[in-house]
Design a protein around this motif. Structure first.
Motif, PDB file in Angstrom:
ATOM      1  N   PRO A   1       0.846  -1.213   0.000  1.00  0.00           N
ATOM      2  CA  PRO A   1       0.000   0.000   0.000  1.00  0.00           C
ATOM      3  C   PRO A   1       0.878   1.258   0.000  1.00  0.00           C
ATOM      4  O   PRO A   1       1.797   1.379   0.811  1.00  0.00           O
ATOM      5  CB  PRO A   1      -0.792  -0.124   1.304  1.00  0.00           C
ATOM      6  CG  PRO A   1       0.017  -1.008   2.167  1.00  0.00           C
ATOM      7  CD  PRO A   1       0.834  -1.904   1.291  1.00  0.00           C
ATOM      8  N   THR A   2       0.627   2.138  -0.966  1.00  0.00           N
ATOM      9  CA  THR A   2       1.395   3.386  -1.033  1.00  0.00           C
ATOM     10  C   THR A   2       0.429   4.555  -1.218  1.00  0.00           C
ATOM     11  O   THR A   2      -0.769   4.347  -1.412  1.00  0.00           O
ATOM     12  CB  THR A   2       2.376   3.381  -2.229  1.00  0.00           C
ATOM     13  OG1 THR A   2       1.617   3.480  -3.428  1.00  0.00           O
ATOM     14  CG2 THR A   2       3.235   2.138  -2.257  1.00  0.00           C
TER      15      THR A   2
ATOM     16  N   ALA B   1       0.205   6.255  -3.743  1.00  0.00           N
ATOM     17  CA  ALA B   1      -0.263   6.245  -5.136  1.00  0.00           C
ATOM     18  C   ALA B   1      -1.144   5.031  -5.414  1.00  0.00           C
ATOM     19  O   ALA B   1      -1.390   4.682  -6.547  1.00  0.00           O
ATOM     20  CB  ALA B   1       0.932   6.238  -6.087  1.00  0.00           C
ATOM     21  N   GLY B   2      -1.591   4.384  -4.358  1.00  0.00           N
ATOM     22  CA  GLY B   2      -2.413   3.199  -4.532  1.00  0.00           C
ATOM     23  C   GLY B   2      -1.618   1.944  -4.227  1.00  0.00           C
ATOM     24  O   GLY B   2      -0.438   2.004  -3.862  1.00  0.00           O
ATOM     25  N   GLU B   3      -2.290   0.798  -4.356  1.00  0.00           N
ATOM     26  CA  GLU B   3      -1.621  -0.462  -4.044  1.00  0.00           C
ATOM     27  C   GLU B   3      -0.681  -0.846  -5.179  1.00  0.00           C
ATOM     28  O   GLU B   3      -1.081  -0.864  -6.341  1.00  0.00           O
ATOM     29  CB  GLU B   3      -2.668  -1.560  -3.854  1.00  0.00           C
ATOM     30  CG  GLU B   3      -2.094  -2.799  -3.196  1.00  0.00           C
ATOM     31  CD  GLU B   3      -3.202  -3.805  -2.875  1.00  0.00           C
ATOM     32  OE1 GLU B   3      -3.590  -3.905  -1.707  1.00  0.00           O
ATOM     33  OE2 GLU B   3      -3.648  -4.473  -3.816  1.00  0.00           O
ATOM     34  N   VAL B   4       0.560  -1.113  -4.821  1.00  0.00           N
ATOM     35  CA  VAL B   4       1.576  -1.464  -5.818  1.00  0.00           C
ATOM     36  C   VAL B   4       1.853  -2.957  -5.722  1.00  0.00           C
ATOM     37  O   VAL B   4       2.176  -3.459  -4.648  1.00  0.00           O
ATOM     38  CB  VAL B   4       2.884  -0.676  -5.554  1.00  0.00           C
ATOM     39  CG1 VAL B   4       3.977  -1.141  -6.494  1.00  0.00           C
ATOM     40  CG2 VAL B   4       2.645   0.803  -5.689  1.00  0.00           C
ATOM     41  N   ASN B   5       1.669  -3.650  -6.839  1.00  0.00           N
ATOM     42  CA  ASN B   5       1.947  -5.080  -6.858  1.00  0.00           C
ATOM     43  C   ASN B   5       3.337  -5.317  -7.433  1.00  0.00           C
ATOM     44  O   ASN B   5       3.622  -4.897  -8.561  1.00  0.00           O
ATOM     45  CB  ASN B   5       0.899  -5.807  -7.704  1.00  0.00           C
ATOM     46  CG  ASN B   5      -0.395  -5.966  -6.945  1.00  0.00           C
ATOM     47  OD1 ASN B   5      -0.460  -6.706  -5.969  1.00  0.00           O
ATOM     48  ND2 ASN B   5      -1.424  -5.242  -7.355  1.00  0.00           N
TER      49      ASN B   5
END
Lengths: 70, 289
Positions: A52-53, A55-59
């Motif tokens: 979770p960042t 800028a949104g969830e980073v996969n």
């Protein structure tokens, strides 16, 4: 707004993108350190981790991480 | 009659190039997106007329084109015939011969003038379409400023901001946070925008829109100051969401990465400390640790 002013705006955007990436990178790496056991568990089970960042969830894929240090 | 003829020539040589350039530019940037004040419009009309006309004059002088039709004497005879009825009656044959020569000279100038204007406008169209590539290709700051000075004033700033013209690289996309006047915050990709003839923003169409639960966030924030904002975004049913320009208080333009991990964790940007963090993490993945 004339062209020179817009170009100045563009330069600021370029700087923002650079700083934005640095900030995102910092968030991801901090998450790795602060939630290490959870990150390891996700990487073991799914070969990817959701971070979770701001800028949104980073996969992030395990293969991408391995390629970085290869 | 002379005044009418001069007005027609002025329109053909000064207004014609401006109108033609607007039409060609409108093929790429919608006419409604062109935003200029009166001073800029007059300056542009003069430049569009004078610079190509200077090139055309040089062209026909080098090629001796006008001499094939006639000379200055024909201009004088045609002008005298148009100005004076008695001169026209006395020199009817010479007048028509000179009029044909003058029309031929005007035609020789005009088609070259319009050809140059179309070529220049098409070049600017290309520069607008390839603006991102051009700007990234130009390294010196002065060259970027020159490009922006030439190209960007022809396009509404809303079009510039809400199109892919300014995307710095291929691996980022254009997203906006839109705060409306009633305090609602929306987020999404820019699918489309409507821009008025004066350059004002009429509406933004958001793709995959999300709405921020502001009140719930503030309630949570009172209990936990570190409440993460990400949990308070809700997807709006439907793929496209239109926000009217009159409802918009502010717009935050963002360039998030298409594949979130790749730009942020790109090898050239990572320091040795960052790499060590990743190495240590991956080392613990090995069996037995």
């Amino acid at each position: 707004m004339n062209g020179r002013e817009i170009e100045h705006l563009l330069s600021l955007m370029d700087e923002n993108i650079t700083s934005g990436r640095a900030s995102l990178r910092s968030e991801i790496l901090s998450y790795f350190q602060d939630h290490e056991s959870q990150v390891l568990a996700e990487l073991r089970s799914a070969h990817r981790v959701a971070v979770p960042t701001s800028a949104g969830e980073v996969n992030i894929k395990l293969s991408d991480l391995q390629a970085l240090i290869a | 009659m002379l005044a009418v003829s001069l007005t027609f020539l002025a329109a053909a040589f000064i207004l014609g190039p401006e109108l033609l350039s607007r039409w060609v530019l409108g093929l790429v940037v919608p006419q409604r997106s062109l935003s200029q004040n009166r001073g800029e419009q007059v300056t542009r009309a003069i430049v569009w007329a004078l610079v190509p006309l200077a090139v055309v004059v040089l062209w026909v002088r080098v090629r001796h084109v006008l001499g094939m039709w006639g000379g200055w004497l024909d201009v004088e005879v045609a002008a005298s015939g148009l100005y004076s009825g008695s001169y026209f009656d006395a020199h009817r044959v010479e007048f028509y011969r000179s009029l044909i020569a003058v029309c031929g000279m005007a035609w020789s100038l005009l088609w070259r003038l319009y050809l140059i204007v179309i070529a220049a406008a098409a070049l600017i169209d290309w520069a607008i379409l390839r603006y991102r590539w051009l700007r990234n290709a130009l390294k010196p700051r002065w060259a970027k400023t020159a490009l922006a000075t030439l190209i960007l004033p022809r396009v509404s700033e809303w079009y510039v901001l809400l199109s892919d013209m300014l995307l710095p690289t291929e691996d980022v996309m254009l997203e906006v946070d839109v705060l409306t006047k009633n305090g609602t915050l929306y987020q999404g990709g820019v699918q489309d925008r409507m821009i008025a003839p004066d350059g004002e923003l009429l509406s933004i169409t958001l793709a995959d829109p999300r709405r921020f639960l502001r009140e719930e966030f503030h309630r949570e924030k009172e209990e936990d100051v570190n409440a993460p904002t990400e949990y308070f975004w809700r997807h709006i049913p439907g793929k496209l969401f239109v926000v009217l320009g009159s409802d918009i208080a502010s717009v935050n333009v963002r360039y998030p990465p298409r594949q979130a991990a790749s730009p942020a964790l790109a090898r050239p940007d990572l320091s040795e400390t960052d790499l060590t963090t990743i190495r240590n993490l991956l080392a613990k993945l090995k069996p037995g640790e």
